[in-house]
Structures are given as C-alpha cells and as structure tokens.
Design a protein around this motif. Structure first.
Motif, PDB file in Angstrom:
ATOM      1  N   THR A 140      -5.829   4.835   1.695  1.00  0.00           N
ATOM      2  CA  THR A 140      -4.582   5.398   1.178  1.00  0.00           C
ATOM      3  C   THR A 140      -3.702   6.010   2.260  1.00  0.00           C
ATOM      4  O   THR A 140      -2.480   5.987   2.150  1.00  0.00           O
ATOM      5  N   SER A 141      -4.291   6.548   3.315  1.00  0.00           N
ATOM      6  CA  SER A 141      -3.477   7.191   4.343  1.00  0.00           C
ATOM      7  C   SER A 141      -2.996   6.173   5.368  1.00  0.00           C
ATOM      8  O   SER A 141      -3.655   5.153   5.614  1.00  0.00           O
ATOM      9  N   PHE A 157      -8.622  -0.252  -0.185  1.00  0.00           N
ATOM     10  CA  PHE A 157      -8.778   1.023  -0.883  1.00  0.00           C
ATOM     11  C   PHE A 157      -8.354   2.227  -0.038  1.00  0.00           C
ATOM     12  O   PHE A 157      -8.383   3.356  -0.518  1.00  0.00           O
ATOM     13  N   ARG A 211       0.829  -1.209   0.000  1.00  0.00           N
ATOM     14  CA  ARG A 211       0.000   0.000   0.000  1.00  0.00           C
ATOM     15  C   ARG A 211       0.863   1.258   0.000  1.00  0.00           C
ATOM     16  O   ARG A 211       0.374   2.364   0.227  1.00  0.00           O
ATOM     17  N   GLY A 212       2.193   1.098  -0.216  1.00  0.00           N
ATOM     18  CA  GLY A 212       3.065   2.249  -0.372  1.00  0.00           C
ATOM     19  C   GLY A 212       3.860   2.633   0.854  1.00  0.00           C
ATOM     20  O   GLY A 212       4.504   3.689   0.872  1.00  0.00           O
TER      21      GLY A 212
END
Length: 472
Positions: free
Chosen positions: A370-371, A368, A314-315
C-alpha cells in the motif's frame, strides 16, 4: 617475440576450437561491447512503450475515429492504447517468424546492421504521425526490424564468445542494454507532461532514440562476421582470417601465447530449413523453449510494459507514477551486472528458475503493498529477478541449437514470447478492470510456475560446454 597461434584451420570444428580456447581479453570484450551498443537502442524502443503511454493517450490518438481499422480490434478486447501494444508485439512476432532465418542465410553482421537501420528509421517516422491508425502501422513495421535484431544479437554473441565466458558475455550485454531503460524513464518523466518547442513530449522521447541508434550504426565496422557461420557456409578461408586476426590481438595482450587447443566436435554446415528444428534431436528443445518463452514474457513485459499503469492502479497519480517508474527503472541494469559475477559459476537453467521464482513472489507482494516506498522496493526486487532471468535465458536458448539453424530456431521459439506478449497485454488490461492488481499478480504468478516447470523438467545443463558438444 613469437606469437603462438593455431595453424591455418578451415573446418568448423577447428574454428570452434580456436574460438573456445581464447581467454578473457580486451579484444573479446570489445566485440561484446560493440554488439551490445546495437542492443541499447533496441531496448530503448522496446521499453519506451510503457513510459510514453500517458502522453500518447492525452494526444487523443486512441479514439475510435483516430484508430481507423485498428478500432476493429475491439472484438478481441483491444482498444485504446492496447492497440499500440498489440502492434508492437505483432511486429516483433512477424519479424522473428518471417525474418528470423535471415541471419542463417545472409550472415549475422549484415542482418545486425540493416535491422538497426530499419527499426530506427521507421520509429522516427512514427514520431510524426497524427493519427492512431498510422502510428500503429509504423509501430508494427518498426517492430519487424527490432524483432530480427533481438534474434541476431543472441546468435552473434553465442557464436563469437569463448565457451568459458558465454554466461558473462550475455550478462554484460544485457547490463549495457538495460542501462538505457532509466534514460527512457527519465526522459519520459521530464518530457511527456510537456511540449518543448510545441512538439509533444512523447514524440521527443521516441525521436531521440532513433537518432541515437543511427549513431551506433557507424560502429559496425568493429564487429566481425561470425567465423562459425562462415565455416558452416564453406567459407573457411574467411573464417580463418577473422579468427587469426582475433588470435593475434589476444595473444599480444596475453604476452605472446594462447592456451592450447582442445578438440571440438564437428557440426554439420550448409543450408537448413525450418523443419530441421523439429528433427528428432531438437524437437524437444524447440517445444520446451516455445512454452517457456510464452510463459516468461507474461511476467517480464506484464510488469515492465504496465508499470506506470500498475502504480496508478495502486493509487499513485500520473506524475508520481512516472517518477516512481523512473526510480524502479534505475535498477534495470543492476540484475545483469550482479549476474556477471556468477553467470558462468551457477548452472544457467538454475538461474532462470531462480529468476522466475523471484518474479512470482514479488508480483504477489506488489499486489497487496500500500505504501509508495514498499511499491518501489518490491518493483526494484522484481526487476532484479526478471533481468537475471532475462540474460540467462537469452544465452541458454542460443546454446541449444547448432550454427546452421541457430538464428531460425531462436527466432521460432522467441516468436512465442512475442505472440504471448501481444495477447497477455489484452488479458492484463481486462484483469486490471475486473480484478485489479491482485488478479494481474495471479495471472503472472501462474505463468511463472509454467516456465519453472518446463525448464526444471526438460532443460539440459549447458555451463562450460562447447556449442558443438551441446549440439552434436
């Protein structure tokens, strides 16, 4: 002051009635605590897989040359660190299938004790391996030991704890057990990126768990053998002596009296075979719980064994991934702790269904988000749902079989979770590459729906019922 205890009663029905009339007391909870301490390092062993993964990979243990024969698993899409995950669950599967009946034959206490020694010794040896081949071999052997331990603990608690407290007992057991998960995550966060005294951090994490498990072995004398098992093996005098000792302690705590006995249905005792779990009375439960176990583990370990990797996908970078995984891990004991307040008030099967539903919803949200804050909060919510489901089903499956076959039956149905975990790890690894976290979420959500369906449609109610009532 006279102590009101039952007269000498040696039949399995009388032993069961005497155990089930015991009120909540320090004596009963002390037994649950001691059994749970054995689980602590079993959970340590199970959960360090996710947290030591980055360190093991950095050590170069999963190159084809280092893996030796395990490199041949590539044809079923097992490569790199996946071979370690595969070895873990293959060992667990073999342990519960081949040795799950050991506690029915040799007793709960003996198997509980020696499986603890087995897996912590093998894990300590594993910490010093310098090739992926031998790392995986010792992981597989260690997995056999804690596979047996998992089955024996469920059987043990179900048989020793009064029926009115069974749900709480499993919740408390898992609360204590899950308390070690944040410890594993913290140690990994602090040690894995470093080499204290020139010894790779992941090796320290592995070794520390084994040392702790050996310390717990010294507490085994405080745990009695299961009186229900003894009575079923025609060792009624021994069962009576254990129950009498417990009754005297509990009566002293209660001011010298115990609640009156309520008649309990008799159970068949003596030797049993694996075929007994497929008799007309139990084959439906065996099939239901086998399917359920294969489904639930896809969500439970699909998230817990991959959480740092999922966060990275997820980064999140590796260091922050371990940090966030630690924050999520802090919530591991909270689900069972909360559950201890309603474990015997809400029907067990409904707790399982609720937990599975929450896991599916949270996994979809995780895919879904992102933070970092959202990912952490969703991870915590998923963990709470998963661990309510976990303590509830551990108690549930142990309740649904009689004493003479309880260990082997739980071992058989539980084995499907080990098999599913081994192969779902391969699927998740592949899905991460081809479809990312959303594909993983869809896979886990589908499995949760299967688990919900089989428990909802085929699962009997168990709360407040004697084991003998459920299995007459």
């Amino acid at each position: 002051m006279a102590i009101a205890v039952a007269p000498a009663a040696f039949t399995s029905a009388d032993i069961a009635a005497r155990l089930d009339r015991l009120p909540s007391s320090r004596t009963v909870w002390a037994i649950v605590l001691l059994i749970s301490l054995g689980c602590v390092f079993e959970f340590y062993d199970l959960f360090f897989t996710a947290y030591v993964a980055p360190g093991m990979v950095d050590s170069g243990l999963f190159t084809p040359d280092s893996l030796g024969i395990f490199a041949g698993l590539k044809f079923i899409r097992v490569a790199g660190f996946g071979t370690f995950v595969f070895s873990t669950f293959a060992g667990l599967w073999f342990g519960v299938v081949a040795l799950g009946q050991a506690a029915d034959r040799f007793g709960r206490k003996a198997v509980f004790t020696w499986s603890l020694i087995w897996y912590c010794t093998c894990t300590a040896i594993m910490a010093f391996q310098r090739s992926g081949l031998w790392l995986n071999i010792w992981r597989l052997i260690a997995g056999v030991g804690f596979g047996v331990q998992l089955v024996t603990v469920d059987t043990y608690i179900a048989e020793l704890v009064p029926r009115a407290l069974r749900g709480r007992a499993f919740a408390v057991n898992q609360f204590i057990s899950f308390c070690v998960v944040p410890v594993v995550a913290l140690l990994a966060w602090l040690l894995v990126p470093h080499k204290p005294f020139g010894f790779e951090g992941w090796r320290w994490v592995v070794l520390l768990g084994s040392v702790g498990a050996l310390a717990v072995w010294g507490l085994r004398s405080g745990i009695p053998e299961s009186p229900r098992w003894l009575a079923g093996m025609n060792r009624g005098s021994e069962a009576d002596a254990i129950v009498s000792a417990i009754e005297i302690k509990v009566a002293a705590e209660q001011g010298g009296t115990l609640p009156p006995l309520r008649p309990s249905a008799p159970e068949l005792g003596g030797a049993a075979t694996l075929a007994d779990i497929f008799s007309a009375r139990y084959r439906g439960r065996t099939l239901m719980l086998s399917i359920f176990n294969a489904a639930q583990v896809i969500g439970f370990y699909g998230f817990n064994s991959w959480i740092p990797t999922l966060l990275i996908a997820r980064g999140i970078n590796v260091t922050h991934g371990l940090e966030y995984a630690f924050i999520i891990a802090i919530s591991q004991p909270v689900g069972p702790l909360l559950g201890s307040f309603f474990a015997d008030k809400i029907e067990r099967k409904n707790q399982i269904i609720g937990g599975l539903s929450g896991m599916a919803l949270m996994m979809a949200a995780f895919a879904f988000a992102t933070s970092a804050a959202a990912l952490i909060l969703i991870g915590i919510a998923f963990t709470l749902c998963a661990n309510v489901m976990s303590y509830a089903y551990h108690g549930y499956q142990a309740e649904l079989f009689p004493t003479r076959i309880r260990s082997r039956a739980v071992g058989f149905v539980y084995s499907w979770s080990r098999m599913a975990a081994a192969f779902s790890g391969l699927i998740i690894g592949s899905l991460l590459v081809t479809g990312g976290v959303p594909a993983v979420a869809a896979f886990i959500g589908g499995a949760m729906i299967v688990g919900i369906a089989v428990i909802l449609i085929f699962g009997p109610s168990t709360n407040g019922l004697a084991l003998e009532q459920l299995n007459d």
